[in-house]
Design a protein around this motif. Structure first.
Motif, PDB file in Angstrom:
ATOM      1  N   ARG A 244     -14.258   8.979  -9.509  1.00 31.65           N
ATOM      2  CA  ARG A 244     -13.348   8.378 -10.497  1.00 31.65           C
ATOM      3  C   ARG A 244     -13.284   9.190 -11.783  1.00 31.65           C
ATOM      4  O   ARG A 244     -12.214   9.374 -12.360  1.00 31.65           O
ATOM      5  CB  ARG A 244     -13.783   6.947 -10.789  1.00 31.65           C
ATOM      6  CG  ARG A 244     -12.889   6.206 -11.785  1.00 31.65           C
ATOM      7  CD  ARG A 244     -13.341   4.766 -11.895  1.00 31.65           C
ATOM      8  NE  ARG A 244     -13.323   4.113 -10.600  1.00 31.65           N
ATOM      9  CZ  ARG A 244     -13.971   2.979 -10.324  1.00 31.65           C
ATOM     10  NH1 ARG A 244     -14.721   2.411 -11.262  1.00 31.65           N
ATOM     11  NH2 ARG A 244     -13.898   2.424  -9.134  1.00 31.65           N
TER      12      ARG A 244
ATOM     13  N   SER B 140       0.800  -1.222   0.000  1.00 27.04           N
ATOM     14  CA  SER B 140       0.000   0.000   0.000  1.00 27.04           C
ATOM     15  C   SER B 140       0.835   1.275   0.000  1.00 27.04           C
ATOM     16  O   SER B 140       0.291   2.367   0.138  1.00 27.04           O
ATOM     17  CB  SER B 140      -0.935   0.017   1.219  1.00 27.04           C
ATOM     18  OG  SER B 140      -0.192   0.002   2.418  1.00 27.04           O
TER      19      SER B 140
ATOM     20  N   ARG C 255     -12.771   4.027  -0.279  1.00 27.97           N
ATOM     21  CA  ARG C 255     -13.073   3.317  -1.528  1.00 27.97           C
ATOM     22  C   ARG C 255     -14.319   3.898  -2.195  1.00 27.97           C
ATOM     23  O   ARG C 255     -14.370   4.056  -3.420  1.00 27.97           O
ATOM     24  CB  ARG C 255     -13.272   1.827  -1.245  1.00 27.97           C
ATOM     25  CG  ARG C 255     -12.011   1.086  -0.847  1.00 27.97           C
ATOM     26  CD  ARG C 255     -10.964   1.183  -1.905  1.00 27.97           C
ATOM     27  NE  ARG C 255      -9.873   0.260  -1.664  1.00 27.97           N
ATOM     28  CZ  ARG C 255      -8.700   0.324  -2.269  1.00 27.97           C
ATOM     29  NH1 ARG C 255      -8.470   1.281  -3.161  1.00 27.97           N
ATOM     30  NH2 ARG C 255      -7.741  -0.545  -2.017  1.00 27.97           N
TER      31      ARG C 255
ATOM     32  N   LEU D 171     -13.605   1.663   3.760  1.00 28.08           N
ATOM     33  CA  LEU D 171     -14.756   1.650   2.853  1.00 28.08           C
ATOM     34  C   LEU D 171     -15.156   3.061   2.439  1.00 28.08           C
ATOM     35  O   LEU D 171     -15.567   3.284   1.296  1.00 28.08           O
ATOM     36  CB  LEU D 171     -15.924   0.936   3.519  1.00 28.08           C
ATOM     37  CG  LEU D 171     -15.773  -0.574   3.686  1.00 28.08           C
ATOM     38  CD1 LEU D 171     -16.983  -1.146   4.413  1.00 28.08           C
ATOM     39  CD2 LEU D 171     -15.605  -1.258   2.346  1.00 28.08           C
TER      40      LEU D 171
ATOM     41  N   PHE E 114      -8.087   6.156   3.684  1.00 26.01           N
ATOM     42  CA  PHE E 114      -7.704   4.765   3.430  1.00 26.01           C
ATOM     43  C   PHE E 114      -6.536   4.338   4.322  1.00 26.01           C
ATOM     44  O   PHE E 114      -6.587   3.299   4.983  1.00 26.01           O
ATOM     45  CB  PHE E 114      -7.332   4.603   1.958  1.00 26.01           C
ATOM     46  CG  PHE E 114      -6.849   3.234   1.596  1.00 26.01           C
ATOM     47  CD1 PHE E 114      -7.743   2.188   1.447  1.00 26.01           C
ATOM     48  CD2 PHE E 114      -5.494   2.976   1.420  1.00 26.01           C
ATOM     49  CE1 PHE E 114      -7.299   0.912   1.122  1.00 26.01           C
ATOM     50  CE2 PHE E 114      -5.044   1.708   1.099  1.00 26.01           C
ATOM     51  CZ  PHE E 114      -5.942   0.665   0.947  1.00 26.01           C
TER      52      PHE E 114
END
Length: 273
Positions: A212, A90, A205, A202, A228
Motif C-alpha cells: 500500500r 468490480s 488483498r 485473499l 483478484f
C-alpha cells in the motif's frame, strides 16, 4: 461419462419469473456498460483495464449460460444475478464514499448468500438453514440502512461474513449426509471453485495491503489485479460446472473426499480473514 444428464427445469413462470427476466436483462445491460467503461477508463492502466474486461466477459458469459440453460432453477437464477452485480461492482473504481457501490454490494450479498445456502437444489437442508435465511435477510436490511447512513458504519460486514460462514457450514453438513452420486460431485466442484477462488482473492488483498505504501511497478499492479479478478472467475466457473453437470464425475480426479473437508475448512478460515 463425459456429461451426466440433469433434470429438466421445473415448469412454471408467472410473475416472479417475469421479474427475474426483467432484472436479468437490466443488470446484463448495466454489466455490459460497466465492461465498456472499464475499457475506456483513462485513469486505469491498460493492463488493468484488460484484466477487468476479461473477468467481466467471463462473468457475463457465465450468467448468460445459466439464464439460458437453467433459467427456472432458483439457485442458478440467484447466482446469475450475483455474477452480474459482481461484474458491475468490480469493473469500475467507485468513490469509496458513494452510496451506489455499497447498495450493489448488499444486493449481491443476499443473492450469493442464499444461493450458497440452498445449493444445489434449493432445499432447506438441514432444517435450521431457514434460520440462516432469516439472518441473511436481516443482515441485508442492516446493510441497506448502513449504506444509506441510518446506521453507523461497520455493522454489516462482520454479520455478513458470519452468514456466509454459516452457509458454508451447512454446505459441508449436506455434503457429509449425501450418498455417492451427482449431488455430491456437484458440491465437490463448488468446493474446488470456492477454495481456489478465495485463495487467489485473499492473496491479492494481502499483496495490496503489503504494498500500500510502496511504489509498485505496473507489472506488479497488474499481477495483483489479475489475482483478484481470477479468483472471482474461478468461483463463478466452479458453480457453472456444477450446475451444468459438465464432466461431473471428473471431480473425483480433481478433489478427494479428504480434500473436500480440508478445502472447506480453509475456505471458512479464509472467508473470515
Amino acid at each position: 461419462p463425459l456429461r451426466a444428464p440433469h433434470p429438466a427445469p421445473p415448469p412454471g413462470g408467472g410473475g416472479l419469473f417475469a421479474v427475474y427476466r426483467l432484472a436479468w436483462w437490466t443488470l446484463a445491460a448495466i454489466a455490459v456498460a460497466a465492461l465498456g467503461w472499464s475499457l475506456a477508463d483513462a485513469q486505469a492502466a491498460p493492463g488493468i483495464s484488460l484484466v477487468r474486461a476479461a473477468k467481466a466477459g467471463v462473468l457475463i458469459s457465465v450468467s448468460a449460460i445459466l439464464y439460458r440453460r437453467r433459467r427456472k432453477d432458483a439457485v442458478a437464477a440467484m447466482l446469475g444475478l450475483a455474477f452480474l452485480l459482481w461484474t458491475i461492482s468490480s469493473s469500475v473504481d467507485f468513490d469509496t464514499s458513494a452510496v451506489l457501490p455499497a447498495l450493489i454490494d448488499r444486493v449481491r450479498f443476499i443473492f450469493f448468500a442464499f444461493a450458497l445456502l440452498l445449493f444445489p437444489n434449493g432445499e432447506w437442508r438441514p432444517a435450521w438453514t431457514r434460520r440462516i435465511g432469516v439472518a441473511i435477510v436481516a443482515t441485508f436490511l442492516i446493510g441497506i440502512a448502513e449504506a444509506c447512513g441510518f446506521l453507523p458504519a461497520g455493522l454489516f460486514l462482520p454479520i455478513a461474513i458470519g452468514c456466509v460462514l454459516a452457509a458454508m457450514v451447512a454446505l459441508l453438513i449436506r455434503y457429509r449426509g449425501l450418498e455417492p452420486g451427482a449431488q455430491k460431485q456437484q458440491l465437490k466442484w463448488v468446493v474446488l471453485g470456492l477454495i481456489s477462488g478465495i485463495a487467489l482473492i485473499l492473496s491479492a488483498r494481502a499483496a495490496a495491503a503489503i504494498t500500500r505504501d510502496m511504489a509498485v511497478p505496473l507489472v506488479g499492479a497488474i499481477l495483483i489485479e489479475g489475482l483478484f479478478q481470477s479468483g472471482i472467475v474461478i468461483v463463478a466457473l466452479g458453480f457453472l460446472t456444477s450446475l451444468l453437470r459438465y464432466r461431473l464425475y471428473d471431480a473425483e480426479a480433481a478433489i478427494s473426499r479428504s480434500a473436500v473437508y480440508a478445502a472447506l475448512t480453509l475456505a471458512l478460515v479464509g472467508t473470515f480473514a
